[in-house]
Design a protein around this motif. Structure first.
Motif, PDB file in Angstrom:
ATOM      1  N   VAL A 110       1.012  -1.159   0.212  1.00  0.00           N
ATOM      2  CA  VAL A 110       0.079   0.099   0.142  1.00  0.00           C
ATOM      3  C   VAL A 110       1.088   1.349  -0.020  1.00  0.00           C
ATOM      4  O   VAL A 110       1.924   1.208   0.831  1.00  0.00           O
ATOM      5  CB  VAL A 110      -0.970  -0.076   1.293  1.00  0.00           C
ATOM      6  CG1 VAL A 110      -1.848   1.445   1.283  1.00  0.00           C
ATOM      7  CG2 VAL A 110      -1.555  -1.442   1.247  1.00  0.00           C
ATOM      8  N   HIS A 111       0.466   2.344  -0.820  1.00  0.00           N
ATOM      9  CA  HIS A 111       1.353   3.398  -0.746  1.00  0.00           C
ATOM     10  C   HIS A 111       0.149   4.754  -0.597  1.00  0.00           C
ATOM     11  O   HIS A 111      -0.849   4.649  -1.067  1.00  0.00           O
ATOM     12  CB  HIS A 111       1.965   3.770  -2.069  1.00  0.00           C
ATOM     13  CG  HIS A 111       3.051   2.609  -2.430  1.00  0.00           C
ATOM     14  ND1 HIS A 111       2.879   1.272  -2.524  1.00  0.00           N
ATOM     15  CD2 HIS A 111       4.492   2.964  -2.309  1.00  0.00           C
ATOM     16  CE1 HIS A 111       4.098   0.677  -2.720  1.00  0.00           C
ATOM     17  NE2 HIS A 111       4.778   1.398  -2.450  1.00  0.00           N
ATOM     18  N   VAL A 149     -10.394   1.649   2.882  1.00  0.00           N
ATOM     19  CA  VAL A 149     -10.779   0.623   2.880  1.00  0.00           C
ATOM     20  C   VAL A 149      -9.866  -0.665   1.834  1.00  0.00           C
ATOM     21  O   VAL A 149      -9.420   0.229   0.922  1.00  0.00           O
ATOM     22  CB  VAL A 149     -12.088   0.093   2.452  1.00  0.00           C
ATOM     23  CG1 VAL A 149     -13.168   0.853   3.735  1.00  0.00           C
ATOM     24  CG2 VAL A 149     -12.750   0.434   1.262  1.00  0.00           C
ATOM     25  N   GLY A 150      -9.860  -1.651   2.201  1.00  0.00           N
ATOM     26  CA  GLY A 150      -9.012  -2.382   1.352  1.00  0.00           C
ATOM     27  C   GLY A 150      -9.152  -4.086   1.410  1.00  0.00           C
ATOM     28  O   GLY A 150      -9.910  -4.339   2.484  1.00  0.00           O
ATOM     29  N   VAL A 151      -8.651  -4.691   0.488  1.00  0.00           N
ATOM     30  CA  VAL A 151      -9.092  -6.039   0.347  1.00  0.00           C
ATOM     31  C   VAL A 151      -7.624  -6.932   0.351  1.00  0.00           C
ATOM     32  O   VAL A 151      -6.781  -6.594  -0.675  1.00  0.00           O
ATOM     33  CB  VAL A 151      -9.847  -6.580  -0.755  1.00  0.00           C
ATOM     34  CG1 VAL A 151      -9.912  -7.986  -1.031  1.00  0.00           C
ATOM     35  CG2 VAL A 151     -11.046  -5.757  -0.896  1.00  0.00           C
ATOM     36  N   ARG A 152      -7.236  -7.822   1.089  1.00  0.00           N
ATOM     37  CA  ARG A 152      -6.057  -8.548   1.240  1.00  0.00           C
ATOM     38  C   ARG A 152      -6.092  -9.453   0.233  1.00  0.00           C
ATOM     39  O   ARG A 152      -6.913  -9.990  -0.309  1.00  0.00           O
ATOM     40  CB  ARG A 152      -5.922  -9.167   2.499  1.00  0.00           C
ATOM     41  CG  ARG A 152      -5.976  -8.485   3.830  1.00  0.00           C
ATOM     42  CD  ARG A 152      -4.475  -8.374   4.149  1.00  0.00           C
ATOM     43  NE  ARG A 152      -3.975  -9.372   4.863  1.00  0.00           N
ATOM     44  CZ  ARG A 152      -2.588  -9.559   4.618  1.00  0.00           C
ATOM     45  NH1 ARG A 152      -1.938  -8.912   3.938  1.00  0.00           N
ATOM     46  NH2 ARG A 152      -2.265 -10.598   5.337  1.00  0.00           N
ATOM     47  N   PRO A 153      -4.837  -9.807  -0.339  1.00  0.00           N
ATOM     48  CA  PRO A 153      -4.348 -10.687  -1.482  1.00  0.00           C
ATOM     49  C   PRO A 153      -4.441 -12.117  -0.875  1.00  0.00           C
ATOM     50  O   PRO A 153      -4.591 -12.275   0.402  1.00  0.00           O
ATOM     51  CB  PRO A 153      -2.877 -10.263  -1.917  1.00  0.00           C
ATOM     52  CG  PRO A 153      -2.252  -9.812  -0.853  1.00  0.00           C
ATOM     53  CD  PRO A 153      -3.377  -8.819   0.106  1.00  0.00           C
ATOM     54  N   GLY A 200       2.799  -1.949   7.039  1.00  0.00           N
ATOM     55  CA  GLY A 200       2.011  -2.803   7.563  1.00  0.00           C
ATOM     56  C   GLY A 200       1.070  -3.844   6.774  1.00  0.00           C
ATOM     57  O   GLY A 200       2.055  -4.441   5.894  1.00  0.00           O
ATOM     58  N   LEU A 201       0.154  -4.164   6.654  1.00  0.00           N
ATOM     59  CA  LEU A 201      -0.786  -5.137   5.772  1.00  0.00           C
ATOM     60  C   LEU A 201      -0.583  -4.827   4.336  1.00  0.00           C
ATOM     61  O   LEU A 201      -0.672  -3.723   4.012  1.00  0.00           O
ATOM     62  CB  LEU A 201      -2.259  -5.470   6.066  1.00  0.00           C
ATOM     63  CG  LEU A 201      -2.431  -5.943   7.732  1.00  0.00           C
ATOM     64  CD1 LEU A 201      -4.091  -5.949   7.918  1.00  0.00           C
ATOM     65  CD2 LEU A 201      -1.760  -7.334   7.972  1.00  0.00           C
ATOM     66  N   THR A 202      -0.498  -5.868   3.589  1.00  0.00           N
ATOM     67  CA  THR A 202      -0.687  -5.885   2.064  1.00  0.00           C
ATOM     68  C   THR A 202      -1.986  -5.966   1.848  1.00  0.00           C
ATOM     69  O   THR A 202      -2.788  -6.412   2.277  1.00  0.00           O
ATOM     70  CB  THR A 202       0.381  -6.806   1.372  1.00  0.00           C
ATOM     71  OG1 THR A 202      -0.184  -8.118   1.913  1.00  0.00           O
ATOM     72  CG2 THR A 202       1.795  -6.899   1.734  1.00  0.00           C
ATOM     73  N   MET A 203      -2.159  -5.307   0.399  1.00  0.00           N
ATOM     74  CA  MET A 203      -3.536  -5.143   0.033  1.00  0.00           C
ATOM     75  C   MET A 203      -3.584  -5.078  -1.409  1.00  0.00           C
ATOM     76  O   MET A 203      -2.819  -4.587  -2.158  1.00  0.00           O
ATOM     77  CB  MET A 203      -4.348  -3.760   0.446  1.00  0.00           C
ATOM     78  CG  MET A 203      -4.521  -3.519   1.917  1.00  0.00           C
ATOM     79  SD  MET A 203      -5.782  -4.353   2.486  1.00  0.00           S
ATOM     80  CE  MET A 203      -5.459  -4.324   4.414  1.00  0.00           C
TER      81      MET A 203
END
Length: 261
Positions: free
Chosen positions: A85-86, A113-117, A98-101
């Motif tokens: 994420v950027h 908002v985001g969705v995880r791979p 942090g988490l990847t999306m």
């Protein structure tokens, strides 16, 4: 040759789009995805270059390779090919630790908002994190107990998403300060591959067959709306966005069009 092909396709679309007046948008060759919000328009191409529109010209947005870019009240965000994420900070994209999306959306009321791979779990980044992030430190995402492959929010009537079975859902309430959601409702009728929520509450979706639809009857008392209305396009559609009575459409042939009602 590309210009001739684009003109031919555009004339074809003009012949079939009755309710919408469509023209070729300022030319962006090999367009892959587009997002519009707060009067701004951003896009990516198949080479994972991000752009912003100024007047009739596209300009490179930062130097980071991105497969998806989004703009909204919380700023300009994107995801890379490696699902990092950027956020755009001082003219260039900074990686958000942090988490990847695989996909993020900044169109909500301050939250992202985001969705995880891989597992398609949906998450939300609280307003304080989203607005305040400057490229330093990490952020904490809130899990939303929902599996989605595409997720989009608006500031008026909540968030919409598409799950891994292409079913559509709307969340009737989301708090930008806490990311708490409530009252997920299934929106029946069509299988979608992506959906976009505009700042004014309009909702557009692209079906799994590449057809474009608008959701009608959305209101504060009935956020799921009442029906899907087909928007005729002579080409298969890949991606769509809407802002300020302007519909932006990326076709599967990589043509970028803009339409007005």
């Amino acid at each position: 040759m590309k210009a001739v092909a684009a003109l031919f396709l555009l004339l074809c679309c003009l012949a079939v789009s009755h309710a919408w007046r469509c023209t070729e948008a300022p030319r962006l060759f090999n367009a892959d995805q587009v997002d519009a919000g707060m009067g701004k328009v951003v896009a990516t191409d198949i080479y994972k270059r991000a752009y912003f529109l100024s007047g009739r010209n596209w300009y490179r947005l930062g130097t980071t390779a991105l497969k998806h870019v989004t703009v909204g009240p919380s700023g300009t965000w994107g995801t890379s090919a490696s699902n990092r994420v950027h956020k755009l900070v001082a003219g260039n994209f900074k990686q958000v630790n942090g988490l990847t999306m695989q996909q993020v959306d900044a169109g909500g009321d301050g939250q992202v908002v985001g969705v995880r791979p891989s597992n398609y779990l949906a998450y939300c980044l609280r307003e304080a994190y989203a607005l305040g992030y400057t490229g330093v430190g990490s952020v904490g995402w809130t899990y939303l107990a929902r599996k989605l492959k595409y997720y989009s929010c608006g500031p008026l009537y909540g968030c919409w998403g598409v799950d891994t079975s292409s079913r559509v859902y709307v969340s009737k309430a989301i708090s930008p300060t806490t990311c708490r959601t409530s009252s997920w409702t299934t929106v029946s009728g069509l299988a979608m591959k992506m959906i976009e929520v505009a700042t004014d509450g309009n909702v557009f979706g692209v079906s799994t067959r590449g057809k474009l639809y608008q959701r009608r009857g959305i209101s504060s008392s009935r956020r799921e709306g009442t029906s899907w209305v087909y928007v005729p396009m002579c080409m298969s559609v890949k991606h769509v966005s809407y802002d300020l009575r302007q519909l932006w459409v990326v076709t599967t042939s990589r043509l970028l069009m803009t339409c007005t009602p």
